[in-house]
Design a protein around this motif. Structure first.
Motif, mmCIF file in Angstrom:
data_model
loop_
_atom_site.group_PDB
_atom_site.id
_atom_site.type_symbol
_atom_site.label_atom_id
_atom_site.label_comp_id
_atom_site.label_asym_id
_atom_site.label_seq_id
_atom_site.Cartn_x
_atom_site.Cartn_y
_atom_site.Cartn_z
ATOM 1 N N ALA A 240 0.778 -1.219 0.063
ATOM 2 C CA ALA A 240 0.118 -0.034 -0.036
ATOM 3 C C ALA A 240 0.852 1.304 -0.053
ATOM 4 O O ALA A 240 0.606 2.254 -0.488
ATOM 5 C CB ALA A 240 -0.980 0.104 1.096
ATOM 6 N N LEU A 241 2.067 1.301 0.697
ATOM 7 C CA LEU A 241 2.893 2.366 0.677
ATOM 8 C C LEU A 241 3.714 2.379 -0.709
ATOM 9 O O LEU A 241 4.193 3.331 -0.908
ATOM 10 C CB LEU A 241 3.874 2.247 1.943
ATOM 11 N N CYS A 242 4.089 1.062 -1.105
ATOM 12 C CA CYS A 242 5.061 1.227 -2.300
ATOM 13 C C CYS A 242 4.439 0.484 -3.369
ATOM 14 O O CYS A 242 4.680 -0.747 -3.770
ATOM 15 C CB CYS A 242 6.170 0.510 -2.064
ATOM 16 N N PRO A 243 3.389 1.005 -4.026
ATOM 17 C CA PRO A 243 2.215 0.215 -5.213
ATOM 18 C C PRO A 243 3.410 -0.285 -6.303
ATOM 19 O O PRO A 243 2.919 -1.277 -6.890
ATOM 20 C CB PRO A 243 1.531 1.444 -5.590
ATOM 21 N N GLN A 244 4.413 0.346 -6.646
ATOM 22 C CA GLN A 244 5.135 -0.188 -7.705
ATOM 23 C C GLN A 244 6.493 -0.752 -7.423
ATOM 24 O O GLN A 244 6.861 -1.081 -8.286
ATOM 25 C CB GLN A 244 5.635 1.341 -8.613
ATOM 26 N N SER A 245 6.825 -0.976 -6.103
ATOM 27 C CA SER A 245 7.925 -1.394 -5.966
ATOM 28 C C SER A 245 8.128 -2.845 -6.104
ATOM 29 O O SER A 245 7.032 -3.645 -5.912
ATOM 30 C CB SER A 245 8.348 -0.911 -4.464
ATOM 31 N N THR A 246 9.081 -3.724 -6.200
ATOM 32 C CA THR A 246 9.258 -4.903 -6.321
ATOM 33 C C THR A 246 9.786 -5.291 -4.728
ATOM 34 O O THR A 246 10.562 -5.002 -4.129
ATOM 35 C CB THR A 246 10.477 -5.360 -7.141
ATOM 36 N N LEU A 247 9.072 -6.388 -4.253
ATOM 37 C CA LEU A 247 9.399 -7.169 -2.992
ATOM 38 C C LEU A 247 9.924 -8.403 -3.287
ATOM 39 O O LEU A 247 9.344 -9.412 -3.725
ATOM 40 C CB LEU A 247 7.858 -7.099 -2.190
ATOM 41 N N VAL A 248 11.131 -8.436 -2.607
ATOM 42 C CA VAL A 248 11.932 -9.654 -2.579
ATOM 43 C C VAL A 248 12.057 -10.374 -1.194
ATOM 44 O O VAL A 248 12.492 -9.799 -0.446
ATOM 45 C CB VAL A 248 13.218 -9.833 -3.113
ATOM 46 N N VAL A 249 11.267 -11.438 -0.980
ATOM 47 C CA VAL A 249 10.981 -12.102 0.517
ATOM 48 C C VAL A 249 12.090 -13.266 0.380
ATOM 49 O O VAL A 249 11.940 -14.166 -0.158
ATOM 50 C CB VAL A 249 9.771 -12.697 0.564
ATOM 51 N N LYS A 250 13.155 -13.228 1.296
ATOM 52 C CA LYS A 250 14.109 -14.334 1.562
ATOM 53 C C LYS A 250 13.503 -15.352 2.374
ATOM 54 O O LYS A 250 12.979 -14.929 3.517
ATOM 55 C CB LYS A 250 15.289 -13.719 2.012
ATOM 56 N N ARG A 251 13.433 -16.577 2.172
ATOM 57 C CA ARG A 251 13.150 -17.604 2.764
ATOM 58 C C ARG A 251 14.045 -18.789 3.252
ATOM 59 O O ARG A 251 13.550 -19.951 3.404
ATOM 60 C CB ARG A 251 11.772 -18.440 1.978
ATOM 61 N N GLY A 252 15.247 -18.408 3.303
ATOM 62 C CA GLY A 252 15.987 -19.477 3.747
ATOM 63 C C GLY A 252 16.467 -20.297 2.512
ATOM 64 O O GLY A 252 16.364 -20.289 1.328
ATOM 65 N N ALA A 253 16.274 -21.713 3.212
ATOM 66 C CA ALA A 253 16.538 -22.793 2.291
ATOM 67 C C ALA A 253 15.568 -22.798 1.176
ATOM 68 O O ALA A 253 15.590 -23.692 0.276
ATOM 69 C CB ALA A 253 16.655 -23.928 3.230
ATOM 70 N N LEU A 254 14.336 -22.375 1.697
ATOM 71 C CA LEU A 254 13.138 -22.474 0.503
ATOM 72 C C LEU A 254 13.340 -21.469 -0.739
ATOM 73 O O LEU A 254 12.388 -21.732 -1.517
ATOM 74 C CB LEU A 254 11.814 -21.940 1.244
ATOM 75 N N GLY A 255 14.284 -20.819 -0.647
ATOM 76 C CA GLY A 255 14.760 -19.738 -1.533
ATOM 77 C C GLY A 255 13.972 -18.609 -1.334
ATOM 78 O O GLY A 255 14.051 -17.785 -0.243
ATOM 79 N N CYS A 256 13.249 -18.019 -2.507
ATOM 80 C CA CYS A 256 12.913 -16.504 -2.150
ATOM 81 C C CYS A 256 11.696 -16.405 -3.218
ATOM 82 O O CYS A 256 11.281 -17.219 -4.210
ATOM 83 C CB CYS A 256 13.908 -15.517 -2.673
ATOM 84 N N CYS A 257 10.851 -15.438 -2.516
ATOM 85 C CA CYS A 257 9.592 -14.906 -3.640
ATOM 86 C C CYS A 257 9.785 -13.510 -4.232
ATOM 87 O O CYS A 257 10.298 -12.761 -3.314
ATOM 88 C CB CYS A 257 8.202 -14.927 -2.811
ATOM 89 N N VAL A 258 9.299 -13.426 -5.235
ATOM 90 C CA VAL A 258 9.361 -11.978 -5.872
ATOM 91 C C VAL A 258 8.276 -11.644 -6.348
ATOM 92 O O VAL A 258 7.374 -12.362 -7.064
ATOM 93 C CB VAL A 258 10.274 -12.171 -7.201
ATOM 94 N N ILE A 259 7.720 -10.614 -5.704
ATOM 95 C CA ILE A 259 6.103 -9.900 -5.809
ATOM 96 C C ILE A 259 6.283 -8.726 -6.587
ATOM 97 O O ILE A 259 6.783 -7.799 -5.873
ATOM 98 C CB ILE A 259 5.518 -9.731 -4.575
ATOM 99 N N GLU A 260 5.995 -8.563 -7.947
ATOM 100 C CA GLU A 260 5.899 -7.515 -8.598
ATOM 101 C C GLU A 260 4.718 -6.686 -8.715
ATOM 102 O O GLU A 260 4.582 -5.425 -8.681
ATOM 103 C CB GLU A 260 6.417 -7.487 -9.900
ATOM 104 N N GLY A 261 3.577 -7.505 -8.356
ATOM 105 C CA GLY A 261 2.129 -7.022 -8.591
ATOM 106 C C GLY A 261 1.462 -6.883 -7.064
ATOM 107 O O GLY A 261 1.997 -6.854 -6.130
#
Length: 651
Positions: A240-261
């Motif tokens: 909500a604060l960053c409507p256009q930003s890319t969010l990269v969530v680090k999850r350790g051995a599980l890898g990572c998630c990339v949320i662009e929308g």
């Protein structure tokens, strides 16, 4: 592809702003920090690790921070510069000290961590020193969350972000939440990675809209979003604060998630890039390694799949090693990692370890002109023959350092000068004088004349090397022939293997000098014997940085070049030894050494034995000795540098 649009045609790929500190890692695994008895020193701080790692992966990085005007600050600047990172924007604080971090490795889940950052230099970064023109020359700017925690650092960060936004520089936030650095835990709880705090959330959220990409662990997005125990709700608050930003969530051995929308209802529904499963030695620095791989790849034009693949590999490699910055992989290591031949146990992958050692930034020695006076028994024999005390030998060796220095000046040998000096009673003062000049400095470990090979002054070479400066190259002479009697050959090989393993641990380079015994080497067979010996040591897994060999015929050097190219293409090369041959003989032999595998010469007695004898007898002053030895050294330098001309003339 990604939504991030990195501008092209700029001087720097990534500028990193934030923590720049010295990491002191306990060397005793499984020990409480209270019980650690020795520590290894590395560059540290999340932003500095990122700048270092991105540079190691081939990008142009820069550091924006502040260090003290003292030894630790200079260490950090030199370390970054040696890796190729620009440090022109690192401010020098005349009053504050460089930050320190003390780390222990108790077990896989316990990493005691002390931040020694009270009023430290990097937290006093001056906003007035932020250069708009410099940031305008950067494709991206990465800032650590720690530098949003105080008014002063926040003002500097916001000024840098303002300039970045004005010039289209992509902005990246490494949330890097350390509760202790926000004053939320006791100072001894540096390893604590999460404390819920509305004040921190509020402070972060004032800055979040200034970033094009936000990177953090699940816990870090919880603090950024501010919804306790609810990752999705926290991510939606950030969105909500960053409507256009890319969010990269680090999850350790599980890898990572990339949320662009839009943020999905379940984190597992987000685009996910799987991680690597490895044995963990030290999780500290894994996130910095991940971000280094991610940023380097994105800046090199790779898509999310490839970039996260590299990022996850970087994180996996670093968690298996002792340090953080120094553990960062090189492109050659990543090629091996993805090449299908790596060992599933990272710490057992010998090729990966070798590549880490030989493909990281290191001093370049394209040519070496080395004066050798590491001799011990020979100097002793000269003093006995001259009827003088051996206590005069240390003074003589210091004069020989002056002779080398004189030739460096007269022949413009900066970056090509070297010395071989012993570290015992005879050579310790000369060795200390030569160290730190930017010279190539070698130091012997063999007991003179020993066969089978024995070490001089120690039965534990690994223990001895812990006291050596890293710049000292371990020189070991072994009188070895492949046709030695079996038990003798095996004993010598085992000793060399012990030395090889010790230097891999200590970080010192290894120069292996091979001289086949004359009794086993008929005339005309020396080149073949030496080549067989080199091949034998390669078969044993020994890959020294340097080979020191007697002059060979041109074909011998060609055969050596082919062998080294096959077995260890990262070998520094070979240097020619003197064997007390006449000056004219050695100068002439250089004409056969035009092959690029031969990097120079290391000659001793030929240069100084006559002058030293006269000096001991009182027939020559200090200045005259320096001049005489320098003249001989210069003759060989001139012959070496003109060897191609001499070779053509002989042909």
């Amino acid at each position: 592809m990604t939504h991030l649009k990195f501008p092209q045609g700029r001087t720097y790929d990534l500028a990193c702003m934030g923590r720049l500190a010295v990491d002191l890692y306990a060397e005793q695994f499984g020990s409480r920090l209270e019980d650690a008895r020795s520590m290894a020193k590395y560059l540290g701080g999340s932003s500095a690790n990122l700048a270092f790692g991105v540079a190691r992966l081939g990008c142009k990085s820069a550091m924006i921070s502040r260090v003290g005007n003292e030894q630790m600050g200079r260490f950090l600047l030199e370390t970054l510069s040696s890796e190729g990172c620009d440090t022109s924007q690192v401010q020098i604080d005349p009053e504050r000290l460089t930050a320190l971090v003390l780390l222990g490795l108790k077990d896989r889940d316990t990493f005691p961590l002390l931040f020694v950052r009270e009023n430290c230099a990097d937290m006093a970064i001056d906003a007035a020193g932020i250069d708009e023109g410099f940031i305008a020359q950067c494709r991206a700017l990465a800032i650590t969350g720690t530098h949003l925690s105080t008014p002063g650092t926040r003002a500097a960060a916001h000024k840098a972000l303002q300039f970045a936004r004005a010039h289209g520089t992509v902005t990246v936030l490494d949330i890097d939440y350390r509760p202790v650095l926000w004053g939320l835990t006791s100072r001894g709880a540096g390893e604590n990675r999460f404390v819920d705090n509305a004040g921190v959330t509020q402070q972060l959220q004032q800055s979040l809209p200034l970033f094009d990409m936000l990177v953090g662990t699940e816990e870090e997005f919880l603090i950024a979003g501010g919804v306790a125990h609810d990752l999705i709700a926290s991510l939606r608050a950030v969105r909500a604060l960053c409507p256009q930003s890319t969010l990269v969530v680090k999850r350790g051995a599980l890898g990572c998630c990339v949320i662009e929308g839009a943020v999905p209802s379940d984190i597992d529904a987000a685009p996910t890039y799987r991680g690597e499963r490895v044995e963990v030695l030290n999780v500290l620095g894994a996130g910095d390694a991940f971000l280094s791989g991610l940023m380097a790849s994105l800046l090199q034009g790779k898509d999310w799949a490839e970039s996260t693949k590299v990022a996850n590999a970087c994180g996996a490699i670093v968690v298996s090693r002792h340090a953080c910055s120094a553990a960062m992989p090189t492109p050659a290591e990543l090629d091996h990692w993805f090449g299908g031949t790596r060992n599933p146990k990272v710490d057992a992958d010998q090729q990966l370890a070798h590549l880490h050692r030989v493909t990281a930034a290191r001093p370049s020695w394209s040519e070496l002109c080395v004066m050798a006076f590491d001799h011990r028994s020979q100097f002793y024999d000269i003093t006995r023959a001259c009827g003088v005390s051996e206590s005069r030998i240390p003074a003589l060796k210091k004069l020989l350092v002056q002779a080398a220095e004189q030739v460096e000046r007269s022949r413009q040998l900066q970056g090509h000068t070297g010395v071989l000096i012993d570290g015992g009673d005879y050579g310790a003062d000369a060795l200390a004088s030569a160290t730190g000049r930017g010279w190539w400095v070698g130091r012997p470990v063999e007991l003179p004349g020993s066969r089978p090979l024995r070490f001089d002054g120690t039965r534990s070479i690994g223990s001895a090397l812990t006291h050596w400066p890293t710049e000292h190259v371990v020189k070991c002479l072994v009188h070895y022939h492949p046709d030695d009697e079996f038990s003798l050959r095996l004993a010598q090989e085992q000793t060399v293997l012990e030395l090889w393993e010790a230097t891999r641990q200590s970080g010192n380079e290894l120069l292996l000098e091979i001289i086949p015994p004359r009794a086993l080497t008929p005339d005309g067979t020396a080149d073949a014997a030496v080549l067989r010996a080199v091949k034998r040591f390669y078969n044993l897994g020994v890959k020294p940085e340097w080979w020191k060999l007697a002059p060979m015929q041109a074909q011998g050097w060609r055969d050596l070049e082919a062998l080294v190219a096959e077995r260890d293409r990262h070998c520094r090369g070979a240097v020619i030894l003197g064997l007390n041959q006449p000056l004219d003989f050695l100068a002439a032999s250089f004409a056969q050494a035009t092959n690029p595998i031969v990097k120079g010469f290391m000659v001793g007695r030929t240069l100084w034995v006559d002058a030293s004898t006269r000096w001991f007898k009182g027939e020559m002053t200090d200045a005259e000795l320096v001049q005489a030895v320098a003249h001989n050294f210069a003759v060989l330098v001139d012959a070496w540098q003109s060897r191609h001309t001499a070779s053509r003339a002989a042909a």
